[in-house]
Design a protein around this motif. Sequence first.
Motif, PDB file in Angstrom:
ATOM      1  N   ALA A  32      -4.934   1.135 -47.008  1.00 48.73           N
ATOM      2  CA  ALA A  32      -3.603   1.104 -47.532  1.00 48.73           C
ATOM      3  C   ALA A  32      -2.886   0.273 -47.134  1.00 48.73           C
ATOM      4  CB  ALA A  32      -3.252   2.499 -47.554  1.00 48.73           C
ATOM      5  N   ASP A  33      -2.619   0.277 -45.950  1.00 51.84           N
ATOM      6  CA  ASP A  33      -1.740  -0.833 -45.039  1.00 51.84           C
ATOM      7  C   ASP A  33      -1.911  -2.244 -45.419  1.00 51.84           C
ATOM      8  OD1 ASP A  33      -0.642   1.235 -43.881  1.00 51.84           O
ATOM      9  OD2 ASP A  33      -1.188   1.005 -41.821  1.00 51.84           O
ATOM     10  N   VAL A  34      -2.973  -2.636 -45.681  1.00 50.23           N
ATOM     11  CA  VAL A  34      -3.684  -4.000 -46.033  1.00 50.23           C
ATOM     12  C   VAL A  34      -3.140  -4.360 -47.457  1.00 50.23           C
ATOM     13  CG1 VAL A  34      -5.453  -5.599 -46.503  1.00 50.23           C
ATOM     14  CG2 VAL A  34      -5.533  -4.435 -44.762  1.00 50.23           C
ATOM     15  N   ALA A  83       0.974  -4.307 -47.329  1.00 51.98           N
ATOM     16  CA  ALA A  83       1.252  -5.574 -46.741  1.00 51.98           C
ATOM     17  C   ALA A  83       0.987  -6.920 -47.566  1.00 51.98           C
ATOM     18  CB  ALA A  83       0.530  -5.757 -45.318  1.00 51.98           C
ATOM     19  N   CYS A  84      -0.008  -7.003 -48.483  1.00 42.25           N
ATOM     20  CA  CYS A  84      -0.011  -7.819 -49.363  1.00 42.25           C
ATOM     21  C   CYS A  84       0.985  -7.840 -50.262  1.00 42.25           C
ATOM     22  CB  CYS A  84      -1.415  -8.018 -49.730  1.00 42.25           C
ATOM     23  SG  CYS A  84      -2.880  -8.399 -48.922  1.00 42.25           S
ATOM     24  N   VAL A 139       5.727  -1.413 -44.657  1.00 37.69           N
ATOM     25  CA  VAL A 139       4.165  -1.070 -44.010  1.00 37.69           C
ATOM     26  C   VAL A 139       4.455   0.025 -42.969  1.00 37.69           C
ATOM     27  CG1 VAL A 139       2.242  -1.900 -43.062  1.00 37.69           C
ATOM     28  CG2 VAL A 139       3.341  -3.403 -44.872  1.00 37.69           C
ATOM     29  N   THR A 140       5.473  -0.408 -41.965  1.00 38.18           N
ATOM     30  CA  THR A 140       5.535   0.400 -40.832  1.00 38.18           C
ATOM     31  C   THR A 140       6.471   1.690 -41.192  1.00 38.18           C
ATOM     32  OG1 THR A 140       5.612  -1.634 -39.613  1.00 38.18           O
ATOM     33  CG2 THR A 140       6.587   0.254 -38.427  1.00 38.18           C
ATOM     34  N   ALA A 141       7.679   1.360 -41.917  1.00 32.39           N
ATOM     35  CA  ALA A 141       8.202   2.432 -42.210  1.00 32.39           C
ATOM     36  C   ALA A 141       7.977   3.255 -43.519  1.00 32.39           C
ATOM     37  CB  ALA A 141       9.734   1.905 -42.419  1.00 32.39           C
TER      38      ALA A 141
END
Length: 763
Positions: free
Chosen positions: A4-6, A9-10, A152-154
């Motif tokens: 999910a993060d990848v 981020a994309c 991504v982070t938040a």
Amino acid sequence: MIRADVRTACAAALATLLGAVALTPVFTSRGWFPPAFVVVGAVLAGGLLLRAAARRTSRGSDQELSGPWAVLVPVGQLALVVCVLTALFAPDGAIAGVLPTPSSLDGLGGVLADGAAEVREQATPALPLTGLLALTTLFVGLVAILVDLLAVTARRAAVAGLVLLVLVCVPVGTVTGGIGLPALVGPAVGFAVLLWADQQRVLTGLHGWAGGGGTALRIGAVALVAGVLLGPLVPIRPEGSFGTGLGGGIGGSTGTALDPVAELRGELSRPEPIDLLRVDASVEDLGYLRAVALDQYDPEQGWTLSNLDGETAVIERFPLAPLPPRQPSRPVTAAIEVLEHDDRFLPVPTSPLSVEVDGDTGDWRFDGSTGTVFGRDVTTAEGRYRVTAAEPRPSAELLSRAVPLPEGSDLQGRFGSLPELDPSIGALAAELTAGAATPYEQVRRIQDYLTDRANGFTYSLSTSPGTTGDDLLDFLRLKRGYCEQYAGAMAVLVRQAGLPARVALGYTPGEVQPDGTRLVTSDDAHAWVEVFFQGSGWVPFDPTPIAIDRRVALPWSPRVTDRREDLEEAPAPSAPTEAPPVEVPREDRVPEAVPQAQTPQEATTSLRPVLVTAGAVAGVAALLALPGGLRLLQRRRRLAGGDPGGVWDELRAGATDLGIRLDPAWTPRRVAEELTAAARPEPGLAEAFSTLARAEEAAAYGPPGGGTPDPRLPQALRTAQHALLAARPLPRRLGARLWPASVLDGLRDALPRRPGTAPAAVR
């Protein structure tokens, strides 16, 4: 969580690039995009690698970033942005041309400082100069870091879409006129991409084929339509500049500088003149001291300077402005002492070859397209400089042989373009040049019209209030003005006749002093016209009827009055003579001049080109999105009632979209076994596939209409499809969403087939 993060981020990187499309109308070319693409890619790669390292260090692949890693990721991305800037713009002194060192950082700081100066100097669309490109790359890189941090982070991808408004604000705040459809569509699509990523993570919690993607698509479509329809109504800055740039005009701090929008009245209407320059020239009849050329005309703003190319310092370039080989010229050298002149434009003789400024370390630049020497964060105050030049001396015969520029010429495009003008201006230009055989004859006829006293034109700083809201129309009607109006009007009429022209600002050569030098004062501020002739270059013409002692000798462009005076110079004694012409005195200063009325014209914006383009883009987008849209409707129809058969069909269709081959003859249990083997192992996966298979068997082989839908089926389907998606590579997953094989196979099956051809088997 990792996948999910990848994905997010994309999506953040793609959204940033789409948002950066808004910068397209800010530049004259797309040279800014490759550096922006590289820096966004570096931010994406850095974020993925640092987050992977964080999870490996924390020994928890599904843990969210927290503590120091939440700070280290954007810091590392910022370091990569600096590396990209170093590699692209300041590789000298860097390790391997990439890793910054103190010396390379010092060089990069100089490039960014140049960019800050270019922001002040450039008007939009701006030239993609090195410093400005570096600043733009840094700007896009910072936006990419912020979008990545929020998305991504938040885990606030939708909020990150608001950051794209920062990119949109650049053209909205700097571009004159419409910013174009790409600047609206790009950020809108980028916002939709971020919404899709947010829906993928939040709304469904899994892969979001239903509600998430549809919601993002709808909101993105609304944003796109709103941008297209409301974009032409967004207020824009009239200057078309980045801020205090030359496009909007600047003046010197002391009031002794030429304003690049040709507001010369402040110089000419002083109660007492100010001594500006002392010139020691190699010729007695020195020509103009040229400061800057104005190349853009607007009915409301008048003549303005578009952009200056500040890439090369004058100390690094020789010759600066050589004349074409066919152009006759004379050598001129001048040593100039600055008295009270304070300006960023350096007055030099026409066609300078070299300029040496005392103490210059590269702060004085030369713009070849306009022949302007200008300072980079420096002025002429209390300086000295020396100039060598080749003043043009064309003959009338040579100019009469010049032919028009070819169609599509870049020079014609820049120095021959005009906005929509009052029809009377075009009619006047056509009347004046009717029957003219050559470009030179056309120019001479226009100049004759403005310089012939019989036409009623008068030189004065005091002008009656106009009534049209257009200074040019008022001047041509009232026929009263000073050098700005004369030069500006002639340049417009010459362009209207189809020839490249511009307005030059500077000074006439001043008065000769007892020691042989010339003293240039604020009274000598002047504007004239330069017309481009093929083979001869830029040639000056002066239509303003200024005093004889201020005129510059231009044998190829005598005024009508001058020619008449030559003929009447020695009349017969018995013949009656006319009263001698009254020349404008040198002291023609009117401290209380009446300014002309300034009534802004209402700009008319046609929505037709925007709507036609938007319709074409929407049509192409709809065609590309058709298979995915059909697949979404198909999924909703199958899952609407919770029927086990529909759930099973959806499972098989999803597997087909991902390229998993399933034999139509397999039993539900065999299909469940094959899919379990093809999916990524997860807790409860085997039970989910078993639940789906048993429900399909019961529905297929049990009594009709028996039993109620199993409430476990929706969750089992989500678990199964999530595991199948997770086991496939990203290109395959994207293909499954955009061009689902199950829909395409269904469309092929619906087409007429030749007799004996079997329908395509479900894979």
